[in-house]
Scaffold this active site. Structure first.
Site, short mmCIF file in Angstrom:
data_model
loop_
_atom_site.label_atom_id
_atom_site.label_comp_id
_atom_site.label_asym_id
_atom_site.label_seq_id
_atom_site.Cartn_x
_atom_site.Cartn_y
_atom_site.Cartn_z
N GLU A 49 -2.46 -1.68 -3.31
CA GLU A 49 -3.56 -0.92 -2.72
C GLU A 49 -3.22 0.56 -2.73
O GLU A 49 -2.05 0.94 -2.71
CB GLU A 49 -3.78 -1.34 -1.26
CG GLU A 49 -4.14 -2.77 -1.04
CD GLU A 49 -4.34 -3.09 0.43
OE1 GLU A 49 -4.94 -4.14 0.73
OE2 GLU A 49 -3.89 -2.30 1.28
N HIS B 21 -7.98 -6.21 7.14
CA HIS B 21 -7.74 -5.19 8.16
C HIS B 21 -7.95 -5.80 9.55
O HIS B 21 -9.06 -6.14 9.94
CB HIS B 21 -8.62 -3.95 8.01
CG HIS B 21 -7.99 -2.75 8.68
ND1 HIS B 21 -7.11 -1.91 8.02
CD2 HIS B 21 -8.07 -2.28 9.93
CE1 HIS B 21 -6.69 -0.97 8.83
NE2 HIS B 21 -7.26 -1.17 10.01
N HIS C 37 0.86 -1.19 0.00
CA HIS C 37 0.00 0.00 0.00
C HIS C 37 0.90 1.24 0.00
O HIS C 37 1.16 1.82 1.04
CB HIS C 37 -0.90 -0.02 1.24
CG HIS C 37 -1.98 1.02 1.22
ND1 HIS C 37 -3.24 0.79 1.71
CD2 HIS C 37 -1.99 2.31 0.78
CE1 HIS C 37 -3.97 1.88 1.59
NE2 HIS C 37 -3.24 2.82 1.01
#
Length: 256
Positions: free
Chosen positions: A76, A206, A45
């Site tokens: 991401e 997450h 990310h």
């Protein structure tokens, strides 16, 4: 139950590396270890401040994944993130190094971590050409979403291939044994079921960990989970290879 693919998020490895000059720990070496341990892919990310994954890491990770044809690279990020210093902008980065999957996330520079899904009533119009542009690169598009059926239906209308369910609220409820855990899980199950009815693949991620992952997969299911923070913490005690193996075992055979 169809096995879930495990994508290991390397952000925390990069964060440790960035706390000193040089390349220690070696991000690529650790990514290779994850793949050798059976991970189905790697996730990164990259953010404009490059506080963990840097834009310069992407070419080397792309090369690494090329040696594992069965594994996938998932990038991401916020598709609206502009260039900043040596960060070329999210869309420019993806265009130069197309991954297998691009997970679009509505995070901002001042967020510690991603903490909510897209509100497509607000962002849908801006996302439509972006989704088309990414898919034209031959890249699968996943949208980071809360377990909200109305929003997920909008994701389908926009042409996304998958959604990634934001599992932070579930992880919090599980950790504190909240009385509404069963009700929350039902929301996730209903959202995932609706997504699949619409032809969307369902990913999740997450704060998933060794304690809460099996129950989530047993009730909700997922094509893929991306896990980084908890897996990295577990690796401190278990070692990286055993940690990847432990998560992969749950993904392959969720406890019933």
């Amino acid at each position: 139950m169809i096995p879930t693919k495990l994508s290991v998020n390397l952000n925390k490895i990069a964060l440790i590396r960035n706390s000193r000059e040089g390349n220690y720990p070696d991000l690529i070496a650790h990514g290779r270890t994850c793949l050798e341990a059976g991970a189905d892919g790697l996730t990164v990310h990259p953010r404009p401040d490059q506080r963990h994954i840097r834009a310069a890491d992407i070419p080397d990770l792309t090369t690494l994944l090329s040696h594992w044809p069965e594994a996938e690279f998932n990038i991401e990020g916020n598709p609206f993130a502009p260039s900043l210093g040596t960060y070329p902008g999210f869309m420019a980065l993806v265009a130069e190094h197309p991954p297998h999957q691009c997970t679009l996330v509505p995070d901002s520079n001042d967020q510690l971590t991603s903490d909510h899904g897209f509100d497509l009533t607000q962002a849908g119009q801006r996302l439509t050409p972006i989704i088309r542009q990414i898919k034209d690169l031959g890249v699968r598009v996943s949208l980071f979403m809360d377990p909200d059926v109305d929003q997920i239906e909008r994701a389908s209308d926009l042409g996304a291939d998958r959604i990634e369910l934001y599992t932070g609220p579930y992880a919090l409820a599980h950790r504190h044994a909240h009385s509404d855990l069963a009700q929350l899980l039902e929301r996730y199950r209903t959202a995932a079921e609706r997504a699949r009815e619409l032809g969307l693949g369902v990913n999740a991620g997450h704060d998933l960990n060794l304690d809460n992952l099996a129950q989530f997969l047993r009730v909700v299911g997922a094509a893929e989970v991306s896990i980084g923070h908890a897996l990295t913490v577990d690796a401190l005690a278990m070692g990286l290879t055993p940690a990847v193996a432990a998560y992969r075992q749950i993904c392959q055979t969720p406890i019933r």
